[in-house]
Design an enzyme around this catalytic site. Structure first.
Site, PDB file in Angstrom:
ATOM      1  CG  HIS A 106       1.784 -20.333  17.938  1.00  0.00           C
ATOM      2  ND1 HIS A 106       2.036 -19.995  19.249  1.00  0.00           N
ATOM      3  CD2 HIS A 106       0.433 -20.364  17.797  1.00  0.00           C
ATOM      4  CE1 HIS A 106       0.874 -19.845  19.864  1.00  0.00           C
ATOM      5  NE2 HIS A 106      -0.111 -20.051  19.009  1.00  0.00           N
TER       6      HIS A 106
ATOM      7  CG  ASP B  89      -5.697 -20.326  12.831  1.00  0.00           C
ATOM      8  OD1 ASP B  89      -6.784 -20.727  13.261  1.00  0.00           O
ATOM      9  OD2 ASP B  89      -5.040 -19.418  13.352  1.00  0.00           O
TER      10      ASP B  89
HETATM   11  N1  ACO Z   1       5.813 -16.920   6.896  1.00  0.00           N
HETATM   12  C1  ACO Z   1       7.066 -16.489   6.620  1.00  0.00           C
HETATM   13  N2  ACO Z   1       7.928 -16.010   7.549  1.00  0.00           N
HETATM   14  C2  ACO Z   1       7.484 -15.984   8.824  1.00  0.00           C
HETATM   15  C3  ACO Z   1       6.198 -16.425   9.190  1.00  0.00           C
HETATM   16  C4  ACO Z   1       5.342 -16.912   8.175  1.00  0.00           C
HETATM   17  N3  ACO Z   1       4.115 -17.341   8.478  1.00  0.00           N
HETATM   18  N4  ACO Z   1       6.038 -16.265  10.529  1.00  0.00           N
HETATM   19  C5  ACO Z   1       7.188 -15.743  10.977  1.00  0.00           C
HETATM   20  N5  ACO Z   1       8.076 -15.579   9.952  1.00  0.00           N
HETATM   21  C6  ACO Z   1       9.454 -15.093  10.054  1.00  0.00           C
HETATM   22  C7  ACO Z   1       9.509 -13.592  10.268  1.00  0.00           C
HETATM   23  O1  ACO Z   1       9.558 -12.902   9.033  1.00  0.00           O
HETATM   24  C8  ACO Z   1      10.777 -13.455  11.079  1.00  0.00           C
HETATM   25  O2  ACO Z   1      11.840 -13.583  10.189  1.00  0.00           O
HETATM   26  P1  ACO Z   1      13.219 -12.749  10.453  1.00  0.00           P
HETATM   27  O3  ACO Z   1      13.738 -13.266  11.756  1.00  0.00           O
HETATM   28  O4  ACO Z   1      14.077 -13.057   9.271  1.00  0.00           O
HETATM   29  O5  ACO Z   1      12.796 -11.302  10.512  1.00  0.00           O
HETATM   30  C9  ACO Z   1      10.754 -14.684  11.989  1.00  0.00           C
HETATM   31  O6  ACO Z   1      10.015 -15.675  11.233  1.00  0.00           O
HETATM   32  C10 ACO Z   1      10.109 -14.476  13.336  1.00  0.00           C
HETATM   33  O7  ACO Z   1       8.797 -13.930  13.118  1.00  0.00           O
HETATM   34  P2  ACO Z   1       8.020 -12.967  14.127  1.00  0.00           P
HETATM   35  O8  ACO Z   1       6.988 -12.227  13.367  1.00  0.00           O
HETATM   36  O9  ACO Z   1       9.037 -12.172  14.907  1.00  0.00           O
HETATM   37  O10 ACO Z   1       7.370 -14.007  15.118  1.00  0.00           O
HETATM   38  P3  ACO Z   1       6.198 -13.678  16.121  1.00  0.00           P
HETATM   39  O11 ACO Z   1       6.317 -14.652  17.224  1.00  0.00           O
HETATM   40  O12 ACO Z   1       6.171 -12.233  16.454  1.00  0.00           O
HETATM   41  O13 ACO Z   1       4.875 -13.952  15.250  1.00  0.00           O
HETATM   42  C11 ACO Z   1       3.043 -14.989  14.212  1.00  0.00           C
HETATM   43  C12 ACO Z   1       4.096 -15.087  15.331  1.00  0.00           C
HETATM   44  C13 ACO Z   1       2.322 -13.659  14.274  1.00  0.00           C
HETATM   45  C14 ACO Z   1       2.009 -16.108  14.436  1.00  0.00           C
HETATM   46  C15 ACO Z   1       3.727 -15.164  12.846  1.00  0.00           C
HETATM   47  O14 ACO Z   1       4.413 -16.407  12.781  1.00  0.00           O
HETATM   48  C16 ACO Z   1       2.775 -15.027  11.667  1.00  0.00           C
HETATM   49  O15 ACO Z   1       2.502 -13.915  11.221  1.00  0.00           O
HETATM   50  N6  ACO Z   1       2.202 -16.179  11.155  1.00  0.00           N
HETATM   51  C17 ACO Z   1       1.236 -16.127  10.093  1.00  0.00           C
HETATM   52  C18 ACO Z   1      -0.137 -15.785  10.658  1.00  0.00           C
HETATM   53  C19 ACO Z   1      -0.756 -16.922  11.428  1.00  0.00           C
HETATM   54  O16 ACO Z   1      -0.783 -18.062  10.988  1.00  0.00           O
HETATM   55  N7  ACO Z   1      -1.321 -16.590  12.601  1.00  0.00           N
HETATM   56  C20 ACO Z   1      -2.020 -17.544  13.459  1.00  0.00           C
HETATM   57  C21 ACO Z   1      -1.262 -17.787  14.703  1.00  0.00           C
HETATM   58  S1  ACO Z   1      -2.074 -19.026  15.667  1.00  0.00           S
HETATM   59  C22 ACO Z   1      -3.350 -18.208  16.404  1.00  0.00           C
HETATM   60  O17 ACO Z   1      -3.341 -17.027  16.639  1.00  0.00           O
HETATM   61  C23 ACO Z   1      -4.478 -18.991  16.722  1.00  0.00           C
END
Ligand code: ACO
Length: 427
Positions: A306, A363
């Protein structure tokens, strides 16, 4: 605590005011920085940018706190109802008994939709995703309600709130009925909001609809958990669109589109699709954990991570318990829940997820409840939208009442510098 920050650049010092919120959050005000220095700040994805002052929702991602108008999500989801929380979010205080009854009755008065809206719905193929249909129908409501809300009139705002809350669940249910090829239902005003919404979705013409109180309670709780979440992608969209003085329905329609994406509300659909894929593939959870960790593999563990919660998502805790309760009360054993729990156990111990503070989000479990309630996967994000509606309305009104300027970010230009045009035959 100092009330100013100093920025030093190119031998010059700039004083920036420091503001402190009611929960002691500190913000450096850069509003005048460009005027003073010609410098802008750069923050793609607004990861560290406050776009407004807001008195609606407080969340502390490090501590896992979520409060609506000062009340904890744990208390509200246990003791309140969707409509009561909607009143709280939109008008700032919990309603008295009389206010609540009036609010419910006034929303019911708005439970009719122009029959002409059906012509628009008929134009969509059955295969259309319900979120696309919902966004289009919400926008179309503008055509049937063309007079903009007078934001200086409390009465006009109240009427617009009731109208939006009254009509949105109907068009949401219609989007679903259209996708199933089912006849459209009309509201039954003898029912409460959530029970009526379930009936709108599921009543079939040949049978009497019987309300299942356990199902309605679980749904109402889910809707409460989704009602607001401060400046998330769809809410920020609603505020930015509304900041151009676009109408309430147009702004909410844009919010629906923003919510649709799989990185936002669309994640609840993506979670179930992921769990089903893991199940079909033999249930090898470890294989998918490895995929999620592989930087060369675009696969992400949906429902994990998140932008703000770097501890746990308090909503996920409540939903996890609700998922157990609902499945138990309906006597359902869902193998997908087992996979979800296994995935969560493995991920929470894995160094990759621990280091990056990736926890299950709202979610991760909501889809399992929706599935148990018989809601098709494609409708999950629509359920989220119905839940988020009061938050969008509250934030839109706050933005207009605060007379916020039009949302218009700056950019750092990195393209070609000025060059002469080359005629086509010379390129
Ligand atoms: N699975 C695997 N790796 C992940 C995940 C995941 N779900 N989420 C983040 N990471 C990793 C990224 O690859 C990144 O790794 P790195 O530092 O080695 O490059 C690190 O964790 C940070 O990730 P970001 O994408 O920079 O984090 P951000 O805050 O931008 O994204 C987000 C948050 C979009 C929710 C992300 O965690 C994601 O895509 N999750 C899956 C989708 C999801 O469940 N969305 C619902 C969110 S809740 C809502 O909107 C109601």
């Amino acid at each position: 605590m100092s009330n100013k920050a100093i920025l030093e650049y190119d031998g010059k010092k700039y004083e920036l005011p420091v503001l402190v919120g009611t929960e002691d959050e500190v913000a450096i005000d850069i509003e005048k920085l460009r005027g003073q220095s010609g410098i802008i700040t750069l923050d793609p994805g607004f990861k560290n940018t406050g776009s407004c002052k807001s008195a609606i929702t407080f969340l502390d991602g490090e501590k896992g706190i979520l409060q609506y108008r000062g009340y904890t999500i744990e208390e509200l989801s246990e003791k309140s109802s969707f409509i009561e929380v909607a009143f709280l979010l939109i008008f700032g205080e919990l309603p008295t008994k009389a206010e609540l009854e009036k609010f419910k009755a006034d929303i019911k008065k708005e439970s009719m939709i122009s029959e002409e809206m059906k012509n628009i719905l008929d134009g969509f193929p059955r295969s259309a995703h319900p979120m696309g249909v919902l966004s289009a129908l919400t926008s179309a409501l503008t055509a049937f309600n063309p007079i903009p809300v007078n934001v200086n009139s409390k009465e006009a705002i109240y009427n617009a709130v009731c109208k939006t809350l009254g009509k949105f669940p109907i068009i949401s249910a219609w989007a679903y009925r259209n996708s199933q090829g089912l006849p459209l239902n009309y509201s039954d005003n003898s029912l409460d909001y959530t029970a009526n919404f379930m009936r709108l979705m599921f009543k079939i013409p040949t049978e009497k609809y019987v309300v299942n109180p356990a199902v309605v309670k679980a749904m109402d709780q889910l809707l409460i958990l989704h009602e607001d979440h401060e400046q998330n992608c769809s809410t920020a969209t609603v505020r930015v669109v509304g900041s151009s003085h676009a109408g309430l329905f147009a702004s909410i329609s844009a919010g629906v589109s923003a919510l649709w994406g799989p990185l936002h509300g669309g994640a609840n659909q993506a979670v179930i699709e992921m769990l089903e894929a893991i199940q079909k593939d033999g249930g090898d959870v470890e294989k998918y954990i490895l995929k999620a960790k592989d930087p060369d593999d675009p696969f992400r563990l949906m429902g994990f991570g998140h932008r703000v919660y770097k501890n746990f998502d308090p909503r996920a805790k409540i939903i996890k318990k609700a998922a157990d309760d609902v499945l138990e009360s309906l006597g359902i054993e869902d193998p997908i829940l087992k996979i979800a729990k296994h995935l969560e156990d493995v991920a929470l111990k894995d160094e990759y997820f621990v280091q990056r503070k990736l926890y299950p989000n709202v979610d991760f479990y909501s889809g399992i409840i929706y599935r148990a309630l018989g809601i098709p996967t494609e409708m999950f994000t629509v359920m989220f939208a119905v839940g988020r509606l009061p938050g969008w309305i509250a934030q839109w009104i706050e933005m207009r009442e605060n007379k916020e300027p039009i949302g218009r970010p700056r950019q750092l230009y990195v393209g070609a510098t000025k060059r002469p045009f080359v005629e086509v035959d010379k390129r």
